[in-house]
Motif scaffolding. Structure first.
Motif: not given
Length: 173
Positions: A96-101, A129-137, A150-157
């Motif tokens: 995660e750190r590597y991809l973020e940096t 997000c798709t690129y980060f998630a796919t690469t990390m997986a 996994a795709t889905g939803y954030t918590t919302g309001e």
């Protein structure tokens, strides 16, 4: 994160899959509602660090495989990134750190040709997000650590103590 109960839904036949996701029996139209009760895990740091690698075989079979077309250099780069990691959690954090940096977030990127993880690691410096998630997986799977996107939803309001309003704009990977 995991639904444990689906209440009355206007999309009849809505059910939970074996993987804890919702599968509507029909499309959910604007204005329709359903009620879901979810379980929110809150493991301690010690529990995460001590989880080990004794994964159930069904998980290993489903979530550690990679296509034969995955370039060797993806695993080689991952080995460099996680060289000092001593647990699956440390491995995930190192990736995660590597991809973020090394990559920045942008919605204005072209779809790469070929393997997404390989391109994101070696040819791209931006992605969404798709690129980060796919690469990390993929990187985790090269280390025999089960992973999936996994795709889905954030918590919302938050609209009440235990109620959230989730809209289409909350969709996320």
């Amino acid at each position: 994160w995991r639904p444990v109960e689906v209440g009355t839904a206007t999309a009849e036949g809505t059910e939970m899959t074996d993987y804890g996701t919702l599968l509507p029996g029909s499309p959910i139209a604007a204005g329709e509602r359903y009620r879901v009760v979810s379980e929110v895990p809150d493991p301690s740091q010690a529990a995460l660090e001590g989880a080990g690698t004794d994964y159930p075989e069904r998980i290993v079979q489903r979530f550690t495989g990679l296509p034969e077309s995955t370039p060797d250099r993806v695993a080689e780069r991952t080995e460099e990134v996680v060289a000092d990691a001593e647990s699956p959690v440390e491995t995930a954090r190192a990736i995660e750190r590597y991809l973020e940096t090394t990559n920045s977030y942008s919605l204005s990127v072209d779809k790469p040709d070929g393997d997404v993880a390989d391109a994101f690691l070696f040819e791209m410096d931006q992605g969404y997000c798709t690129y980060f998630a796919t690469t990390m997986a993929v990187m985790l799977r090269t280390q025999d650590i089960p992973a999936r996107v996994a795709t889905g939803y954030t918590t919302g309001e938050k609209v009440d103590d235990d109620r959230y309003l989730v809209r289409g704009l909350n969709a996320h990977v």
